[in-house]
Design a protein around this motif. Structure first.
Motif, mmCIF file in Angstrom:
data_model
loop_
_atom_site.group_PDB
_atom_site.id
_atom_site.type_symbol
_atom_site.label_atom_id
_atom_site.label_comp_id
_atom_site.label_asym_id
_atom_site.label_seq_id
_atom_site.Cartn_x
_atom_site.Cartn_y
_atom_site.Cartn_z
ATOM 1 N N GLY A 1 -1.405 -23.019 16.763
ATOM 2 C CA GLY A 1 -1.683 -25.002 16.889
ATOM 3 C C GLY A 1 0.406 -24.818 17.111
ATOM 4 O O GLY A 1 0.501 -24.849 18.491
ATOM 5 N N GLU A 2 0.733 -26.057 16.529
ATOM 6 C CA GLU A 2 1.847 -26.566 16.786
ATOM 7 C C GLU A 2 3.296 -25.505 15.877
ATOM 8 O O GLU A 2 4.609 -26.553 16.245
ATOM 9 C CB GLU A 2 2.144 -27.996 16.380
ATOM 10 C CG GLU A 2 1.451 -28.875 16.903
ATOM 11 C CD GLU A 2 1.744 -30.633 16.050
ATOM 12 O OE1 GLU A 2 2.666 -30.589 15.627
ATOM 13 O OE2 GLU A 2 0.467 -31.165 16.266
ATOM 14 N N THR A 3 2.801 -24.382 15.537
ATOM 15 C CA THR A 3 4.469 -23.642 14.804
ATOM 16 C C THR A 3 4.526 -22.610 16.599
ATOM 17 O O THR A 3 3.631 -22.018 16.602
ATOM 18 C CB THR A 3 3.787 -22.634 13.983
ATOM 19 O OG1 THR A 3 3.479 -24.017 12.877
ATOM 20 C CG2 THR A 3 4.288 -21.636 13.494
ATOM 21 N N ALA A 4 6.003 -22.019 16.159
ATOM 22 C CA ALA A 4 6.438 -21.156 17.961
ATOM 23 C C ALA A 4 5.655 -20.011 16.778
ATOM 24 O O ALA A 4 5.751 -19.838 15.754
ATOM 25 C CB ALA A 4 7.687 -21.973 17.805
ATOM 26 N N PRO A 5 6.193 -18.888 18.198
ATOM 27 C CA PRO A 5 6.028 -17.597 17.430
ATOM 28 C C PRO A 5 7.795 -17.767 16.879
ATOM 29 O O PRO A 5 8.370 -18.314 16.901
ATOM 30 C CB PRO A 5 6.400 -16.645 18.596
ATOM 31 C CG PRO A 5 4.943 -17.762 19.349
ATOM 32 C CD PRO A 5 5.767 -18.914 19.199
ATOM 33 N N LEU A 6 7.048 -16.420 16.157
ATOM 34 C CA LEU A 6 8.816 -16.390 15.418
ATOM 35 C C LEU A 6 9.604 -14.953 16.165
ATOM 36 O O LEU A 6 9.165 -14.209 16.717
ATOM 37 C CB LEU A 6 7.859 -14.784 13.537
ATOM 38 C CG LEU A 6 7.367 -15.406 12.914
ATOM 39 C CD1 LEU A 6 6.410 -14.764 12.297
ATOM 40 C CD2 LEU A 6 7.997 -16.132 12.141
ATOM 41 N N PRO A 7 10.184 -15.377 16.057
ATOM 42 C CA PRO A 7 11.431 -14.793 17.021
ATOM 43 C C PRO A 7 11.625 -13.387 16.659
ATOM 44 O O PRO A 7 12.093 -12.573 15.718
ATOM 45 C CB PRO A 7 13.052 -15.626 17.331
ATOM 46 C CG PRO A 7 12.605 -16.195 16.020
ATOM 47 C CD PRO A 7 11.025 -16.455 15.327
ATOM 48 N N GLY A 8 11.350 -13.039 17.645
ATOM 49 C CA GLY A 8 11.742 -11.549 18.379
ATOM 50 C C GLY A 8 11.188 -10.876 17.358
ATOM 51 O O GLY A 8 11.486 -9.208 16.437
ATOM 52 N N VAL A 9 9.707 -10.834 16.764
ATOM 53 C CA VAL A 9 9.462 -9.949 16.622
ATOM 54 C C VAL A 9 7.456 -9.279 16.512
ATOM 55 O O VAL A 9 7.325 -10.587 17.763
ATOM 56 C CB VAL A 9 8.858 -9.993 14.294
ATOM 57 C CG1 VAL A 9 10.088 -9.873 13.894
ATOM 58 C CG2 VAL A 9 8.249 -11.328 14.543
ATOM 59 N N ARG A 10 7.151 -8.653 16.957
ATOM 60 C CA ARG A 10 5.731 -8.341 17.256
ATOM 61 C C ARG A 10 4.850 -9.094 15.954
ATOM 62 O O ARG A 10 5.257 -9.077 14.133
ATOM 63 C CB ARG A 10 5.366 -7.253 17.117
ATOM 64 C CG ARG A 10 3.455 -6.901 17.732
ATOM 65 C CD ARG A 10 3.410 -4.739 17.177
ATOM 66 N NE ARG A 10 1.923 -4.677 17.527
ATOM 67 C CZ ARG A 10 1.611 -3.598 17.399
ATOM 68 N NH1 ARG A 10 2.429 -2.603 17.133
ATOM 69 N NH2 ARG A 10 0.306 -3.521 17.998
ATOM 70 N N HIS A 11 3.379 -9.917 16.310
ATOM 71 C CA HIS A 11 2.635 -10.751 14.736
ATOM 72 C C HIS A 11 1.932 -9.750 14.824
ATOM 73 O O HIS A 11 0.375 -9.871 15.457
ATOM 74 C CB HIS A 11 2.567 -11.661 15.995
ATOM 75 C CG HIS A 11 3.858 -12.429 16.159
ATOM 76 N ND1 HIS A 11 4.413 -12.701 17.145
ATOM 77 C CD2 HIS A 11 3.965 -14.086 15.498
ATOM 78 C CE1 HIS A 11 5.341 -13.746 16.821
ATOM 79 N NE2 HIS A 11 5.207 -15.228 16.265
ATOM 80 N N ASP A 12 2.292 -8.914 14.309
ATOM 81 C CA ASP A 12 1.042 -8.204 13.415
ATOM 82 C C ASP A 12 1.143 -8.632 11.952
ATOM 83 O O ASP A 12 1.504 -9.482 11.621
ATOM 84 C CB ASP A 12 2.175 -6.138 13.708
ATOM 85 C CG ASP A 12 3.812 -5.979 12.858
ATOM 86 O OD1 ASP A 12 3.801 -7.414 12.042
ATOM 87 O OD2 ASP A 12 3.573 -5.296 13.166
ATOM 88 N N LEU A 13 -0.250 -7.723 11.308
ATOM 89 C CA LEU A 13 -0.138 -7.884 9.564
ATOM 90 C C LEU A 13 0.887 -8.149 9.084
ATOM 91 O O LEU A 13 0.942 -9.295 7.701
ATOM 92 C CB LEU A 13 -1.255 -6.943 9.086
ATOM 93 C CG LEU A 13 -1.420 -7.673 7.495
ATOM 94 C CD1 LEU A 13 -1.721 -9.216 7.952
ATOM 95 C CD2 LEU A 13 -2.899 -6.787 7.733
#
Length: 299
Positions: free
Chosen positions: A76-88
């Motif tokens: 959606g309108e939320t950018a990825p978290l910087p510098g992290v893998r998007h795991d649980l």
């Protein structure tokens, strides 16, 4: 032509405001529905490939509750978290920071993949008086009634991550594949409602930041389930489950309910993994009844 939203008249009566907050170095977009003076606030976390719009039909049936609905990082309108893998672990850490920043002590709700994120966050120490899981992932997705389709999905997301970027992105955003996903999940025979559901998926199911985030989130969604966290969650918990869910069969949801120290299971007939679109009114009724004991003093 865009199909009419059957829940639009109810939603039009509910005030809504878009806001932003910085969490773990990234900006999270979230929407606040309902009266600021409401006795109870619920933070609602959407499912995989979704965004806040998906839970609006349930919000529409809870006009007296303040609902805060964020877009997950990378969607959606939320950018990825910087510098992290998007795991649980990343999503759970994000929720443990987001919730106290916007509504300390709120009730926490999660749908589908959101049920895993919420459970991991609460088991990891997120302060909340009560927890609500809609279409909870109560068993490994690969073992569900659609295990073969899940294995095909594993290959699909793997290919999308491994192909040259342009081809991979095109595959993951392919409208025909999105429609197949939508058709496989919808159970309603109401033609107008099916058109609305498909339009929602066509419009929002490809609003992910990039293929890496999507692949990481998918792996998190099929590699975890709520069972691993349930025994560590002392808060009263409501499970709203679908009798015809192809991802977690109802028998597994019944077993899941026994793993919590304090859980109530509400089963909704003749619906699958799209309770939020097909039967939001019964889901909202169950949520409202569950919230009554926690209303006094709950933000």
């Amino acid at each position: 032509m865009t199909p009419p939203n059957p829940y639009a008249p109810l939603l039009a009566e509910i005030p809504v405001e878009r806001r932003e907050v910085v969490v773990l170095g990234g900006t999270t977009a979230y929407w606040v529905y309902g009266p600021e003076t409401a006795e109870t606030t619920v933070i609602a976390v959407h499912g995989f490939r979704g965004e806040h719009h998906g839970l609006e039909p349930v919000v529409a049936h809870l006009p007296d509750v303040r609902v805060i609905s964020p877009d997950l990082p990378g969607f959606g309108e939320t950018a990825p978290l910087p510098g992290v893998r998007h795991d649980l672990d990343a999503y759970a850490r994000w929720l443990r920071e987001f919730a106290p920043a916007v509504a300390p002590g709120a009730v926490i709700l999660g749908h589908s993949f959101g049920s895993i994120v919420v459970s991991a966050a609460v088991a990891g120490g997120l302060d909340t008086p009560r927890m609500i899981l809609v279409n909870p992932i109560g068993a490994p997705a690969l073992e569900g009634p659609r295990g073969l389709l899940t294995r095909l999905a594993v290959f699909y997301y793997w290919a999308g991550a491994r192909l040259p970027q342009g081809l991979g992105e095109a595959l993951l955003r392919n409208g025909l594949i999105v429609r197949v996903m939508s058709e496989s999940m919808a159970k309603t025979k109401d033609a107008d409602l099916r058109r609305f559901i498909h339009d929602q998926h066509d419009t929002y199911f490809s609003n992910f930041a990039d293929r890496d985030v999507l692949h990481d989130a998918f792996v998190a969604s099929v590699s975890n389930d709520v069972r691993q966290f349930a025994p560590r969650i002392a808060q009263p918990t409501l499970l709203v489950a679908a009798v015809r869910d192809d991802i977690t069969p109802i028998e597994a949801e019944r077993r899941l309910a026994t793993l919590f120290p304090s859980a109530e299971l509400v089963e909704i007939d003749d619906v699958g993994h799209l309770i939020h679109y097909e039967t939001p009114a019964p889901a909202a009724d169950a949520i409202r009844r569950f919230l009554v004991p926690s209303a006094p003093g709950t933000r």
